[in-house]
Design an enzyme around this catalytic site. Structure first.
Site, PDB file in Angstrom:
ATOM      1  N   ASN A 146      49.692  86.738  61.949  1.00  0.00           N
ATOM      2  CA  ASN A 146      48.454  86.929  60.945  1.00  0.00           C
ATOM      3  C   ASN A 146      47.093  86.371  61.405  1.00  0.00           C
ATOM      4  O   ASN A 146      46.106  86.773  61.251  1.00  0.00           O
ATOM      5  CB  ASN A 146      48.694  86.334  59.625  1.00  0.00           C
ATOM      6  CG  ASN A 146      48.932  85.188  59.612  1.00  0.00           C
ATOM      7  OD1 ASN A 146      49.193  84.421  60.587  1.00  0.00           O
ATOM      8  ND2 ASN A 146      48.990  84.450  58.212  1.00  0.00           N
ATOM      9  N   GLU A 244      54.487  74.684  59.516  1.00  0.00           N
ATOM     10  CA  GLU A 244      53.480  75.325  58.798  1.00  0.00           C
ATOM     11  C   GLU A 244      54.076  76.496  58.102  1.00  0.00           C
ATOM     12  O   GLU A 244      54.185  77.642  58.787  1.00  0.00           O
ATOM     13  CB  GLU A 244      52.073  75.818  59.406  1.00  0.00           C
ATOM     14  CG  GLU A 244      51.402  74.749  60.170  1.00  0.00           C
ATOM     15  CD  GLU A 244      50.755  73.743  59.371  1.00  0.00           C
ATOM     16  OE1 GLU A 244      50.661  74.173  58.094  1.00  0.00           O
ATOM     17  OE2 GLU A 244      50.329  72.527  59.844  1.00  0.00           O
ATOM     18  N   CYS A 278      48.378  82.451  54.867  1.00  0.00           N
ATOM     19  CA  CYS A 278      49.284  81.404  53.811  1.00  0.00           C
ATOM     20  C   CYS A 278      48.345  80.877  52.799  1.00  0.00           C
ATOM     21  O   CYS A 278      49.019  80.281  51.914  1.00  0.00           O
ATOM     22  CB  CYS A 278      49.726  80.439  54.914  1.00  0.00           C
ATOM     23  SG  CYS A 278      48.686  79.909  55.872  1.00  0.00           S
ATOM     24  N   GLU A 455      47.677  70.280  61.433  1.00  0.00           N
ATOM     25  CA  GLU A 455      47.160  71.170  62.452  1.00  0.00           C
ATOM     26  C   GLU A 455      45.655  70.950  62.369  1.00  0.00           C
ATOM     27  O   GLU A 455      44.976  70.972  61.041  1.00  0.00           O
ATOM     28  CB  GLU A 455      47.393  72.547  62.421  1.00  0.00           C
ATOM     29  CG  GLU A 455      48.903  72.762  62.979  1.00  0.00           C
ATOM     30  CD  GLU A 455      49.266  74.185  63.259  1.00  0.00           C
ATOM     31  OE1 GLU A 455      48.498  74.912  62.909  1.00  0.00           O
ATOM     32  OE2 GLU A 455      50.329  74.215  63.940  1.00  0.00           O
TER      33      GLU A 455
HETATM   34  P1  NAP Z   1      58.363  84.541  60.053  1.00  0.00           P
HETATM   35  O1  NAP Z   1      59.220  85.984  59.922  1.00  0.00           O
HETATM   36  O2  NAP Z   1      58.932  83.540  59.790  1.00  0.00           O
HETATM   37  O3  NAP Z   1      57.894  84.672  61.960  1.00  0.00           O
HETATM   38  C1  NAP Z   1      56.999  83.605  62.298  1.00  0.00           C
HETATM   39  C2  NAP Z   1      57.352  83.580  63.959  1.00  0.00           C
HETATM   40  O4  NAP Z   1      58.739  83.016  63.984  1.00  0.00           O
HETATM   41  C3  NAP Z   1      57.501  84.943  64.646  1.00  0.00           C
HETATM   42  O5  NAP Z   1      57.025  84.660  65.910  1.00  0.00           O
HETATM   43  C4  NAP Z   1      59.090  85.160  64.425  1.00  0.00           C
HETATM   44  O6  NAP Z   1      59.394  86.221  65.585  1.00  0.00           O
HETATM   45  C5  NAP Z   1      59.534  83.846  64.781  1.00  0.00           C
HETATM   46  N1  NAP Z   1      60.788  83.857  64.366  1.00  0.00           N
HETATM   47  C6  NAP Z   1      61.632  84.556  63.316  1.00  0.00           C
HETATM   48  N2  NAP Z   1      62.751  84.319  63.478  1.00  0.00           N
HETATM   49  C7  NAP Z   1      63.308  83.199  64.160  1.00  0.00           C
HETATM   50  C8  NAP Z   1      64.188  82.397  64.581  1.00  0.00           C
HETATM   51  N3  NAP Z   1      65.433  82.705  64.211  1.00  0.00           N
HETATM   52  N4  NAP Z   1      63.959  81.855  65.667  1.00  0.00           N
HETATM   53  C9  NAP Z   1      62.630  81.467  66.330  1.00  0.00           C
HETATM   54  N5  NAP Z   1      61.809  82.081  65.956  1.00  0.00           N
HETATM   55  C10 NAP Z   1      61.830  82.966  64.778  1.00  0.00           C
HETATM   56  O7  NAP Z   1      57.063  84.601  59.508  1.00  0.00           O
HETATM   57  P2  NAP Z   1      56.100  85.920  59.348  1.00  0.00           P
HETATM   58  O8  NAP Z   1      56.562  86.810  58.205  1.00  0.00           O
HETATM   59  O9  NAP Z   1      55.786  86.744  60.707  1.00  0.00           O
HETATM   60  O10 NAP Z   1      54.864  85.264  59.011  1.00  0.00           O
HETATM   61  C11 NAP Z   1      54.321  85.066  57.582  1.00  0.00           C
HETATM   62  C12 NAP Z   1      54.887  83.716  57.088  1.00  0.00           C
HETATM   63  O11 NAP Z   1      54.037  82.773  57.751  1.00  0.00           O
HETATM   64  C13 NAP Z   1      54.399  83.596  55.846  1.00  0.00           C
HETATM   65  O12 NAP Z   1      55.386  82.877  54.854  1.00  0.00           O
HETATM   66  C14 NAP Z   1      53.187  82.643  55.828  1.00  0.00           C
HETATM   67  O13 NAP Z   1      52.721  81.924  54.541  1.00  0.00           O
HETATM   68  C15 NAP Z   1      53.427  82.006  56.813  1.00  0.00           C
HETATM   69  N6  NAP Z   1      52.383  81.210  57.426  1.00  0.00           N
HETATM   70  C16 NAP Z   1      51.922  79.777  57.231  1.00  0.00           C
HETATM   71  C17 NAP Z   1      50.731  79.435  57.770  1.00  0.00           C
HETATM   72  C18 NAP Z   1      50.731  77.806  57.608  1.00  0.00           C
HETATM   73  O14 NAP Z   1      49.768  77.368  58.058  1.00  0.00           O
HETATM   74  N7  NAP Z   1      51.350  77.148  56.727  1.00  0.00           N
HETATM   75  C19 NAP Z   1      50.159  80.167  58.588  1.00  0.00           C
HETATM   76  C20 NAP Z   1      49.965  81.369  58.775  1.00  0.00           C
HETATM   77  C21 NAP Z   1      51.308  81.986  58.306  1.00  0.00           C
HETATM   78  P3  NAP Z   1      59.898  87.599  65.180  1.00  0.00           P
HETATM   79  O15 NAP Z   1      58.806  88.314  64.424  1.00  0.00           O
HETATM   80  O16 NAP Z   1      60.298  88.126  66.486  1.00  0.00           O
HETATM   81  O17 NAP Z   1      61.064  87.429  64.166  1.00  0.00           O
END
Ligand code: NAP
Length: 474
Positions: A146, A244, A278, A455
């Protein structure tokens, strides 16, 4: 391409992954996709490089990072276009991300020079007690799509500034921005092995990151479920982790608030990045007596936001990142309708001529109730429910009734109430009359199941430092 030990290369298997434009559905590029072998090679290279990188001065590290910040700015328009093409956000927002991404690098370049220690007053006359800060070692980072630039710079540049070496795994939807950032790092002159980029299957790379004992720190941004899994897997080698994770931000508007300001604030925090941040507002709570006026004004503004290809200058809302995201948003809206929600605007997907993208109209639902999915789950899209409330205690309890604790917003002109809300809201970030409570100078991070660690700010460096206590008897 992968970037390992200072060299751009393909995966040993020759595997690639395809990157698509979510606005047009068209293929953008094929990039190398490495797995466990390449990840291990990158970790070994980072380990080797750590032996000399940890002994560089803060000033040396700062100079290289400042060069990186300059290069990001110089190549800003090209990187911004790449961000928009691979994840869809409007070009205006992508340009803003270039500014914040470069500012994070510059901030940590400055912090590299300020890694102070401490002298502790000793209880005996013949002892001298000190605390030193040292880099934790090899750090691994996993980032989402994102904010494909700033999520990376917020992690790897404090690590490099602290004297750690790093390996990054970016999201598979947005590897092109990561590659462009690594080109900047490469041109800045970082020694081989100090910063490494591995693109490929998440589980395989994640497994190597979490189980390899050389990795001493794992920094992750993404969903809460994956964060929990990575924490569990990291436990076997007792790694330091920072997480995060997801959010479910409440936006509270009291009857004494400036309604127009609150509407403008809610519009920006809800619809930025098409609702895919997020800290995006996910639930709006409005005092009963102003609920109708607020809802009408808010829906009118939301309805006017231009949805389209992010590359067109006038676009405010780009496509969602992929089909699953579109499906989740549609499901939340249908569920809200089933539970009596009243759709004030939007409520459907949008087909734009000549495009094959994941567009959803900005959607506002009032008469929302607690039994709707949208009341408890993170939607991650341009949809928001409006609830009404009667008392301060009631809205505090509703706002806190979630396992998430990332960001919360509150609009009021009453300073005492603002302070009371600040103390009562169980969130890592609180914006009082402020829809953008974020700055490179300040720590960013959640509580409860929204994460661990910070962060940005001075605190962002601490995540990559270990404190060593020294006692000298003389
Ligand atoms: P996600 O599915 O958890 O993926 C995030 C990253 O983790 C991607 O690079 C993904 O790669 C990787 N990943 C997934 N499964 C993994 C595993 N088993 N081992 C290692 N890496 C793995 O999250 P998303 O849907 O892409 O992102 C949105 C989420 O991020 C939302 O919940 C949002 O709130 C959160 N977010 C939080 C913050 C904060 O600062 N708190 C900031 C931005 C976003 P793949 O896509 O290849 O699975």
């Amino acid at each position: 391409m992968l970037y390992i030990n200072g060299t751009w290369r393909q995966a040993q298997s020759g595997e690639t992954l395809t990157v698509y434009n979510p606005a047009t559905g068209k293929e953008l590029a094929e990039v190398a996709s490495g797995g466990r072998i390449e990840t291990k090679e990158a970790i070994d290279a980072a380990n080797e490089a750590f032996t000399h990188w940890k002994n560089t001065t803060g000033l040396e590290r700062s100079t290289l990072l400042r060069k990186t910040a300059e290069l990001i700015r110089e190549n800003g328009e090209d990187i911004a276009q790449t961000i928009t093409k691979e994840m869809g956000k409007s070009i205006t927002e992508a340009r803003r991300e270039i500014i914040s991404g470069a500012n994070y690098v510059e901030w940590f370049a400055e912090e590299a020079k300020r890694i102070y220690g401490e002298t502790i007053p000793a209880p005996q006359k013949d002892k001298h007690l000190m605390l030193m800060n040292e880099p934790i070692g090899v750090a691994a980072a996993i980032t989402p799509w994102n904010f494909p630039l700033s999520m990376i710079t917020r992690k790897i540049t404090p690590a490099l500034a602290a004297g750690c070496t790093v390996i990054l795994k970016p999201a598979p939807n947005t590897p092109l921005t990561a590659i462009k950032l690594f080109e900047c790092l490469d041109k800045s002159g970082f020694p081989a092995g100090v910063a490494n980029l591995v693109i490929g299957p998440a589980e395989e790379i994640g497994k190597e990151f979490t189980t390899n004992p050389i990795v001493r720190k794992l920094a992750f941004t993404g969903s809460t479920n994956i964060g929990k899994k990575l924490m569990k897997d990291s436990a076997a080698t007792v790694k330091k982790v920072s997480m995060e994770l997801g959010g479910h931000a409440p936006f509270v508007v009291f009857e004494d608030a400036d309604i127009d300001e609150a509407v403008a604030g809610a519009i920006s925090t809800k619809f930025v990045n098409s609702g895919q941040t997020c800290i995006c507002t996910n639930r709006i709570y409005v005092a009963d007596e102003i609920a109708d006026e607020f809802s009408t004004k808010f829906a009118q503004k939301a309805n006017k936001l231009k949805v389209g290809n992010g590359l067109e200058e006038e676009t405010k809302i780009g496509p969602l990142v992929n089909a699953q995201a579109l499906e989740k948003v549609s499901r939340h809206v249908e569920d809200a309708k089933k539970h009596g929600g009243n759709v004030l605007c939007g409520g459907e997907t949008l087909d734009l001529p000549g495009m094959n993208g994941f567009f959803y109209k900005p959607t506002v639902i009032n008469e929302a109730t607690e039994d709707m999915q949208i009341a408890t789950e993170e939607t991650f899209g341009p949809v928001v429910p409006i609830f009404s409330f009667q008392t301060e205690d009631e809205v505090i309890s509703k706002a806190n009734d979630t396992n998430y604790g990332l960001a919360a917003y509150c609009y009021t002109k009453d300073l005492s109430r603002g302070l009371r809300m600040t103390r009562q809201l169980e969130y890592g970030i609180v914006g009082i009359n402020d829809p953008a409570p974020i700055a490179v100078q300040s720590p960013f991070g959640g509580v409860k199941e929204s994460g661990i660690g910070k962060e940005g700010g001075r605190q962002g460096m601490e995540e990559y430092l270990e404190k060593k206590f020294i006692s000298i008897k003389y």
